[in-house]
Scaffold this motif. Structure first.
Motif, PDB file in Angstrom:
ATOM      1  N   LYS A   1     -76.368 -20.612  -1.990  1.00  0.00           N
ATOM      2  CA  LYS A   1     -75.908 -21.341  -3.168  1.00  0.00           C
ATOM      3  C   LYS A   1     -75.000 -22.508  -2.765  1.00  0.00           C
ATOM      4  CE  LYS A   1     -77.386 -18.535  -6.567  1.00  0.00           C
ATOM      5  NZ  LYS A   1     -77.933 -17.419  -5.828  1.00  0.00           N
ATOM      6  N   ILE A   2     -74.931 -23.510  -3.638  1.00  0.00           N
ATOM      7  CA  ILE A   2     -73.867 -24.504  -3.569  1.00  0.00           C
ATOM      8  C   ILE A   2     -72.668 -23.870  -4.259  1.00  0.00           C
ATOM      9  CG2 ILE A   2     -73.065 -26.753  -4.390  1.00  0.00           C
ATOM     10  CD1 ILE A   2     -75.054 -27.109  -2.244  1.00  0.00           C
ATOM     11  N   VAL A   3     -71.569 -23.701  -3.534  1.00  0.00           N
ATOM     12  CA  VAL A   3     -70.402 -23.002  -4.076  1.00  0.00           C
ATOM     13  C   VAL A   3     -69.283 -23.999  -4.363  1.00  0.00           C
ATOM     14  CG1 VAL A   3     -68.742 -21.136  -3.744  1.00  0.00           C
ATOM     15  CG2 VAL A   3     -71.034 -20.945  -2.766  1.00  0.00           C
ATOM     16  N   VAL A   4     -68.856 -24.021  -5.620  1.00  0.00           N
ATOM     17  CA  VAL A   4     -67.803 -24.920  -6.084  1.00  0.00           C
ATOM     18  C   VAL A   4     -66.509 -24.131  -6.242  1.00  0.00           C
ATOM     19  CG1 VAL A   4     -67.113 -26.508  -7.932  1.00  0.00           C
ATOM     20  CG2 VAL A   4     -69.540 -26.291  -7.314  1.00  0.00           C
ATOM     21  N   GLY A   5     -65.375 -24.780  -5.937  1.00  0.00           N
ATOM     22  CA  GLY A   5     -64.081 -24.133  -6.124  1.00  0.00           C
ATOM     23  C   GLY A   5     -62.967 -25.120  -5.862  1.00  0.00           C
ATOM     24  N   HIS A   6     -61.742 -24.709  -6.141  1.00  0.00           N
ATOM     25  CA  HIS A   6     -60.580 -25.563  -5.904  1.00  0.00           C
ATOM     26  C   HIS A   6     -59.738 -24.935  -4.799  1.00  0.00           C
ATOM     27  CE1 HIS A   6     -57.924 -28.856  -7.178  1.00  0.00           C
ATOM     28  NE2 HIS A   6     -56.936 -28.054  -6.790  1.00  0.00           N
ATOM     29  N   ALA A   7     -59.496 -25.718  -3.724  1.00  0.00           N
ATOM     30  CA  ALA A   7     -58.867 -25.170  -2.514  1.00  0.00           C
ATOM     31  C   ALA A   7     -59.630 -23.908  -2.106  1.00  0.00           C
ATOM     32  CB  ALA A   7     -57.392 -24.880  -2.757  1.00  0.00           C
ATOM     33  N   ILE A   8     -60.920 -24.073  -2.025  1.00  0.00           N
ATOM     34  CA  ILE A   8     -61.834 -22.934  -1.898  1.00  0.00           C
ATOM     35  C   ILE A   8     -61.701 -22.202  -0.570  1.00  0.00           C
ATOM     36  CG2 ILE A   8     -63.791 -24.185  -0.912  1.00  0.00           C
ATOM     37  CD1 ILE A   8     -65.581 -22.669  -2.921  1.00  0.00           C
ATOM     38  N   HIS A   9     -61.073 -22.837   0.418  1.00  0.00           N
ATOM     39  CA  HIS A   9     -60.885 -22.155   1.704  1.00  0.00           C
ATOM     40  C   HIS A   9     -60.024 -20.903   1.543  1.00  0.00           C
ATOM     41  CE1 HIS A   9     -57.422 -24.860   1.257  1.00  0.00           C
ATOM     42  NE2 HIS A   9     -56.756 -23.997   1.993  1.00  0.00           N
ATOM     43  N   ASN A  10     -59.107 -20.915   0.562  1.00  0.00           N
ATOM     44  CA  ASN A  10     -58.281 -19.729   0.309  1.00  0.00           C
ATOM     45  C   ASN A  10     -59.129 -18.568  -0.220  1.00  0.00           C
ATOM     46  OD1 ASN A  10     -55.808 -20.984   1.018  1.00  0.00           O
ATOM     47  ND2 ASN A  10     -55.716 -21.969  -0.981  1.00  0.00           N
ATOM     48  N   ASP A  11     -60.105 -18.894  -1.083  1.00  0.00           N
ATOM     49  CA  ASP A  11     -60.992 -17.860  -1.625  1.00  0.00           C
ATOM     50  C   ASP A  11     -61.870 -17.269  -0.528  1.00  0.00           C
ATOM     51  OD1 ASP A  11     -60.140 -18.339  -4.379  1.00  0.00           O
ATOM     52  OD2 ASP A  11     -61.240 -20.212  -4.209  1.00  0.00           O
ATOM     53  N   PHE A  12     -62.422 -18.139   0.316  1.00  0.00           N
ATOM     54  CA  PHE A  12     -63.262 -17.648   1.416  1.00  0.00           C
ATOM     55  C   PHE A  12     -62.448 -16.799   2.394  1.00  0.00           C
ATOM     56  CE2 PHE A  12     -66.221 -21.534   0.802  1.00  0.00           C
ATOM     57  CZ  PHE A  12     -66.927 -20.850  -0.164  1.00  0.00           C
TER      58      PHE A  12
ATOM     59  N   THR B   1     -70.691 -26.384   0.326  1.00  0.00           N
ATOM     60  CA  THR B   1     -69.380 -26.132  -0.273  1.00  0.00           C
ATOM     61  C   THR B   1     -68.885 -27.393  -0.974  1.00  0.00           C
ATOM     62  OG1 THR B   1     -68.845 -24.554   1.482  1.00  0.00           O
ATOM     63  CG2 THR B   1     -67.012 -25.424   0.183  1.00  0.00           C
ATOM     64  N   ARG B   2     -68.397 -27.225  -2.194  1.00  0.00           N
ATOM     65  CA  ARG B   2     -67.862 -28.361  -2.971  1.00  0.00           C
ATOM     66  C   ARG B   2     -66.443 -27.999  -3.414  1.00  0.00           C
ATOM     67  NH1 ARG B   2     -71.805 -29.545  -0.804  1.00  0.00           N
ATOM     68  NH2 ARG B   2     -73.730 -30.494  -1.639  1.00  0.00           N
ATOM     69  N   ASP B   3     -65.452 -28.572  -2.742  1.00  0.00           N
ATOM     70  CA  ASP B   3     -64.051 -28.287  -3.020  1.00  0.00           C
ATOM     71  C   ASP B   3     -63.482 -29.395  -3.906  1.00  0.00           C
ATOM     72  OD1 ASP B   3     -61.350 -27.736  -3.026  1.00  0.00           O
ATOM     73  OD2 ASP B   3     -61.290 -27.156  -0.915  1.00  0.00           O
ATOM     74  N   THR B   4     -63.152 -29.058  -5.143  1.00  0.00           N
ATOM     75  CA  THR B   4     -62.666 -30.075  -6.092  1.00  0.00           C
ATOM     76  C   THR B   4     -61.286 -30.606  -5.723  1.00  0.00           C
ATOM     77  OG1 THR B   4     -61.864 -28.294  -7.534  1.00  0.00           O
ATOM     78  CG2 THR B   4     -64.037 -29.227  -8.032  1.00  0.00           C
ATOM     79  N   SER B   5     -60.585 -29.945  -4.802  1.00  0.00           N
ATOM     80  CA  SER B   5     -59.290 -30.470  -4.358  1.00  0.00           C
ATOM     81  C   SER B   5     -59.458 -31.555  -3.306  1.00  0.00           C
ATOM     82  CB  SER B   5     -58.422 -29.333  -3.785  1.00  0.00           C
ATOM     83  OG  SER B   5     -58.934 -28.871  -2.546  1.00  0.00           O
TER      84      SER B   5
ATOM     85  N   ILE C   1     -55.176 -40.907  -3.496  1.00  0.00           N
ATOM     86  CA  ILE C   1     -56.306 -40.266  -2.824  1.00  0.00           C
ATOM     87  C   ILE C   1     -55.849 -39.142  -1.898  1.00  0.00           C
ATOM     88  CG2 ILE C   1     -58.242 -40.636  -1.237  1.00  0.00           C
ATOM     89  CD1 ILE C   1     -58.690 -41.854  -3.926  1.00  0.00           C
ATOM     90  N   ARG C   2     -54.734 -39.340  -1.195  1.00  0.00           N
ATOM     91  CA  ARG C   2     -54.280 -38.373  -0.202  1.00  0.00           C
ATOM     92  C   ARG C   2     -53.399 -37.273  -0.794  1.00  0.00           C
ATOM     93  NH1 ARG C   2     -55.183 -40.143   4.987  1.00  0.00           N
ATOM     94  NH2 ARG C   2     -55.819 -42.327   5.194  1.00  0.00           N
ATOM     95  N   ALA C   3     -53.156 -37.335  -2.092  1.00  0.00           N
ATOM     96  CA  ALA C   3     -52.272 -36.358  -2.723  1.00  0.00           C
ATOM     97  C   ALA C   3     -52.955 -35.002  -2.856  1.00  0.00           C
ATOM     98  CB  ALA C   3     -51.831 -36.861  -4.093  1.00  0.00           C
ATOM     99  N   ASN C   4     -52.171 -33.940  -2.741  1.00  0.00           N
ATOM    100  CA  ASN C   4     -52.666 -32.591  -3.015  1.00  0.00           C
ATOM    101  C   ASN C   4     -52.535 -32.349  -4.515  1.00  0.00           C
ATOM    102  OD1 ASN C   4     -53.244 -31.884  -0.315  1.00  0.00           O
ATOM    103  ND2 ASN C   4     -51.092 -31.396   0.061  1.00  0.00           N
ATOM    104  N   VAL C   5     -53.657 -32.389  -5.211  1.00  0.00           N
ATOM    105  CA  VAL C   5     -53.641 -32.291  -6.672  1.00  0.00           C
ATOM    106  C   VAL C   5     -54.063 -30.890  -7.091  1.00  0.00           C
ATOM    107  CG1 VAL C   5     -54.456 -33.304  -8.823  1.00  0.00           C
ATOM    108  CG2 VAL C   5     -54.249 -34.724  -6.784  1.00  0.00           C
ATOM    109  N   SER C   6     -53.302 -30.302  -7.979  1.00  0.00           N
ATOM    110  CA  SER C   6     -53.617 -28.953  -8.448  1.00  0.00           C
ATOM    111  C   SER C   6     -54.765 -28.985  -9.447  1.00  0.00           C
ATOM    112  CB  SER C   6     -52.391 -28.319  -9.100  1.00  0.00           C
ATOM    113  OG  SER C   6     -52.059 -28.998 -10.302  1.00  0.00           O
ATOM    114  N   LEU C   7     -55.409 -27.833  -9.604  1.00  0.00           N
ATOM    115  CA  LEU C   7     -56.478 -27.696 -10.590  1.00  0.00           C
ATOM    116  C   LEU C   7     -55.926 -27.936 -11.991  1.00  0.00           C
ATOM    117  CD1 LEU C   7     -59.499 -26.838 -10.986  1.00  0.00           C
ATOM    118  CD2 LEU C   7     -58.643 -24.512 -11.318  1.00  0.00           C
ATOM    119  N   LYS C   8     -54.719 -27.486 -12.215  1.00  0.00           N
ATOM    120  CA  LYS C   8     -54.064 -27.648 -13.523  1.00  0.00           C
ATOM    121  C   LYS C   8     -53.906 -29.120 -13.882  1.00  0.00           C
ATOM    122  CE  LYS C   8     -49.852 -26.187 -15.959  1.00  0.00           C
ATOM    123  NZ  LYS C   8     -48.629 -25.360 -15.833  1.00  0.00           N
TER     124      LYS C   8
END
Length: 314
Positions: A188-199, A211-215, A228-235
């Protein structure tokens, strides 16, 4: 003659149907009813009417060429994944090379994931999986279970995780959950935010090109007017781009809501992001299982048939 042509076609059709039935029985070909809205008129064998010089007409068996469709090389930014797949399939059928970051996939090949962790180990500093939610391309929940960590829980982190002692009463063992989740994520194509933590919580590594990381999407940050370089939260991304509030209150995060939000953000910039990835990632070799341009009709060729079956005269 028309009668001879009809008999010839009938024999070929009978042979074709016998082969199709065997392939369907072996699971190499989908049943005819699931093949969509294809019509038999466009098959390889058809009747063609030939007009002679004296004005008479005769029937002839032969191949009727299909009209070629002109396809634009570009796609609209608002194109849906289905239209992208159709577009690339036609390009491939015309001999054009289509280079994408991964395979041309349909919505059924996309999922979004989010996990909630609790603290285990010395002073609860080790993060272990306590809940995992997976949603499909439309945001519908396809998996949502509480998971019992392998080590004793020292900190439930309820304010952020939403996990309580009560949830652990119906939790399933980590190994069981891991097997169930990885089965869903496969191919599958797996989408998530800061998805490395989930994996990391799943003790799993997913292929980078799937892998598609929205962060990590610059185009999302640009749309939100953020560096562009900012760490942006999902919220924050949800507030700026989707105009909705998530992760509010003191009851903790909802992994279902977070997974759905990540998928919404991905779909917002899907076409542009995939086009950019197509130029940054090396091409992936096609897979006969997940490549929609691969047609199961290829198994109708004689080379795929057992020797004893061919000898029987089919």
């Amino acid at each position: 003659s028309p009668q001879g042509c009809s008999k010839k076609k009938s024999r070929k059709h009978q042979r074709f149907m016998e082969r199709r039935a065997l392939l369907e029985q072996k699971g190499l070909l989908s049943p005819r009813g699931h093949r969509g809205s294809q019509t038999p008129v466009e098959g390889s064998e058809a009747h063609a009417t030939v007009t002679k010089a004296n004005g008479t007409t005769t029937l002839r068996c032969g191949k009727v060429p299909k009209p070629k469709r002109a396809v634009s090389a570009s796609l609209s930014p608002s194109a849906s994944p289905d239209s992208i797949a159709r577009h690339h399939s036609v390009l491939l059928s015309q001999g054009n090379k289509v280079r994408t970051s991964s395979l041309v996939l349909r919505p059924g090949k996309y999922v979004a994931i989010d996990c909630e962790m609790v603290g285990t180990g010395p002073q609860g500093r080790l993060s272990e999986l306590a809940r995992c939610s997976v949603v499909n391309y439309e945001g519908d929940v396809i998996y949502d279970k509480y998971v019992r960590p392998e080590l004793p829980i020292m900190d439930y982190r309820t304010r952020w995780s939403g996990i309580t002692k009560q949830h652990m009463k119906r939790a399933i063992p980590f190994k069981v959950a891991q097997a169930e989740i990885l089965k869903i994520l496969k191919d599958k194509i797996v989408v998530g935010h800061a998805i490395h933590n989930d994996f990391q919580a799943l003790k799993y590594f997913h292929p980078k090109d799937r892998t598609r990381d929205t962060s990590q999407i610059p185009v999302l940050k640009q749309r939100a007017g953020l560096p562009i370089r900012a760490n942006v939260s999902l919220k924050n991304l949800a507030r700026h781009l989707l105009h909705k509030k998530i992760q509010v209150g003191r009851k903790g995060h909802s992994s279902v809501e977070d997974a759905q939000t990540a998928m919404e953000l991905y779909r917002l910039v899907e076409v542009q992001w995939e086009q950019e990835l197509a130029h940054s990632l090396p091409p992936r070799p096609p897979s006969p299982v997940t490549d929609p341009t691969a047609d199961s009709n290829q198994y109708m060729d004689d080379q795929y048939w057992p020797t004893d079956l061919m000898a029987s005269g089919l």
